[in-house]
Design a protein around this motif. Structure first.
Motif, PDB file in Angstrom:
ATOM      1  N   ASP A   1      91.520  53.498  62.247  1.00 25.78           N
ATOM      2  CA  ASP A   1      92.732  52.666  62.245  1.00 25.78           C
ATOM      3  C   ASP A   1      93.072  52.144  60.853  1.00 25.78           C
ATOM      4  O   ASP A   1      94.249  51.994  60.521  1.00 25.78           O
ATOM      5  CB  ASP A   1      92.570  51.474  63.196  1.00 25.78           C
ATOM      6  CG  ASP A   1      92.888  51.812  64.642  1.00 25.78           C
ATOM      7  OD1 ASP A   1      93.290  52.961  64.923  1.00 25.78           O
ATOM      8  OD2 ASP A   1      92.720  50.912  65.494  1.00 25.78           O
TER       9      ASP A   1
ATOM     10  N   ARG B   1      97.121  48.008  63.088  1.00 25.53           N
ATOM     11  CA  ARG B   1      97.654  48.483  64.365  1.00 25.53           C
ATOM     12  C   ARG B   1      98.518  47.407  65.047  1.00 25.53           C
ATOM     13  O   ARG B   1      99.589  47.700  65.565  1.00 25.53           O
ATOM     14  CB  ARG B   1      96.507  48.910  65.285  1.00 25.53           C
ATOM     15  CG  ARG B   1      96.975  49.436  66.639  1.00 25.53           C
ATOM     16  CD  ARG B   1      95.802  49.794  67.536  1.00 25.53           C
ATOM     17  NE  ARG B   1      95.148  51.022  67.128  1.00 25.53           N
ATOM     18  CZ  ARG B   1      95.554  52.252  67.482  1.00 25.53           C
ATOM     19  NH1 ARG B   1      96.628  52.397  68.228  1.00 25.53           N
ATOM     20  NH2 ARG B   1      94.880  53.314  67.092  1.00 25.53           N
TER      21      ARG B   1
ATOM     22  N   TYR C   1     101.847  47.046  63.304  1.00 21.11           N
ATOM     23  CA  TYR C   1     102.663  48.229  63.575  1.00 21.11           C
ATOM     24  C   TYR C   1     103.266  48.145  64.975  1.00 21.11           C
ATOM     25  O   TYR C   1     104.429  48.515  65.184  1.00 21.11           O
ATOM     26  CB  TYR C   1     101.843  49.507  63.431  1.00 21.11           C
ATOM     27  CG  TYR C   1     101.792  50.067  62.029  1.00 21.11           C
ATOM     28  CD1 TYR C   1     102.448  51.244  61.708  1.00 21.11           C
ATOM     29  CD2 TYR C   1     101.069  49.432  61.024  1.00 21.11           C
ATOM     30  CE1 TYR C   1     102.390  51.782  60.427  1.00 21.11           C
ATOM     31  CE2 TYR C   1     101.007  49.947  59.741  1.00 21.11           C
ATOM     32  CZ  TYR C   1     101.672  51.121  59.447  1.00 21.11           C
ATOM     33  OH  TYR C   1     101.622  51.646  58.172  1.00 21.11           O
ATOM     34  N   LEU C   2     102.481  47.678  65.942  1.00 19.69           N
ATOM     35  CA  LEU C   2     102.992  47.528  67.301  1.00 19.69           C
ATOM     36  C   LEU C   2     104.128  46.514  67.338  1.00 19.69           C
ATOM     37  O   LEU C   2     105.177  46.750  67.952  1.00 19.69           O
ATOM     38  CB  LEU C   2     101.874  47.108  68.257  1.00 19.69           C
ATOM     39  CG  LEU C   2     102.300  46.841  69.694  1.00 19.69           C
ATOM     40  CD1 LEU C   2     102.941  48.071  70.325  1.00 19.69           C
ATOM     41  CD2 LEU C   2     101.107  46.388  70.515  1.00 19.69           C
TER      42      LEU C   2
ATOM     43  N   SER D   1     107.081  48.057  65.795  1.00 19.84           N
ATOM     44  CA  SER D   1     107.641  49.045  66.722  1.00 19.84           C
ATOM     45  C   SER D   1     108.625  48.386  67.671  1.00 19.84           C
ATOM     46  O   SER D   1     109.716  48.907  67.921  1.00 19.84           O
ATOM     47  CB  SER D   1     106.536  49.705  67.562  1.00 19.84           C
ATOM     48  OG  SER D   1     105.753  50.563  66.802  1.00 19.84           O
TER      49      SER D   1
ATOM     50  N   SER E   1     103.425  53.370  66.544  1.00 23.24           N
ATOM     51  CA  SER E   1     102.045  53.572  66.986  1.00 23.24           C
ATOM     52  C   SER E   1     101.667  55.041  66.911  1.00 23.24           C
ATOM     53  O   SER E   1     100.545  55.384  66.552  1.00 23.24           O
ATOM     54  CB  SER E   1     101.856  53.038  68.404  1.00 23.24           C
ATOM     55  OG  SER E   1     102.037  51.642  68.416  1.00 23.24           O
TER      56      SER E   1
END
Length: 178
Positions: free
Chosen positions: A84, A99, A102-103, A106, A114
């Motif tokens: 990751d 992560r 990024y989520l 998103s 993702s």
């Protein structure tokens, strides 16, 4: 406020030629997130200039350095799977990292980051993600109050590169007439 290549170049510490390719993406992103006054633009562009190494990079250069190796397994970044750290390394003009971030990006940007984190490397998404991050952290209000060090800490987690950030901020304020 209308951005131009000379304004962006002076504010980000880049060449006018490099800045020219960022005028439309930055203008659209700044308009959407109300980064639209001289004080807001000065602080935003200075941070973008520092985070992107003067508009040169939209993805973190991977060594890996000891700090980058530390991204692995960091629950606060949501990096819970092996790899990751590299996969969700800093991307965009303000380096979205981890992560979890990024989520969140998103959802905010309506992009599948993702599965396609590299989408933050396109000029439009690199600029949008930076303005989205800025807006979600309430940085317009801090820019209005000229709380530049606090802005730096919210973007970078500390004062890394503060001298560069402050020099760019001074240049941006000058070119934007603050």
């Amino acid at each position: 406020m209308n951005l131009t290549a000379p304004i962006i170049a002076a504010s980000c510490g880049s060449t006018v030629l490099r800045a020219a390719q960022w005028v439309a993406p930055l203008q659209t992103a700044c308009d959407r997130y109300e980064i639209n006054t001289p004080l807001r633009l000065s602080a935003f562009l200075a941070q973008v200039g520092c985070e992107s190494e003067h508009l040169e990079y939209v993805a973190e250069i991977w060594g890996p350095t000891p700090a980058q190796l530390g991204y692995e397994g960091r629950a606060d970044l949501g990096n819970t799977f092996p790899g990751d750290g590299l996969l969700f390394r800093g991307r965009g003009l303000i380096q979205i990292t981890g992560r979890r971030n990024y989520l969140l990006a998103s959802l905010g940007l309506e992009l599948d980051l993702s599965n396609h984190p590299e989408l933050l490397e396109t000029p439009v998404n690199a600029a949008r993600s930076a303005a989205w991050w800025w807006s979600n952290r309430g940085l317009n209000a801090l820019a209005d109050q000229q709380q530049f060090v606090t802005i730096s800490k919210r973007i970078n987690g500390g004062t890394n590169g503060l001298e560069t950030r402050q020099a760019l901020y001074a240049a941006a304020k000058k070119v934007l007439g603050c």
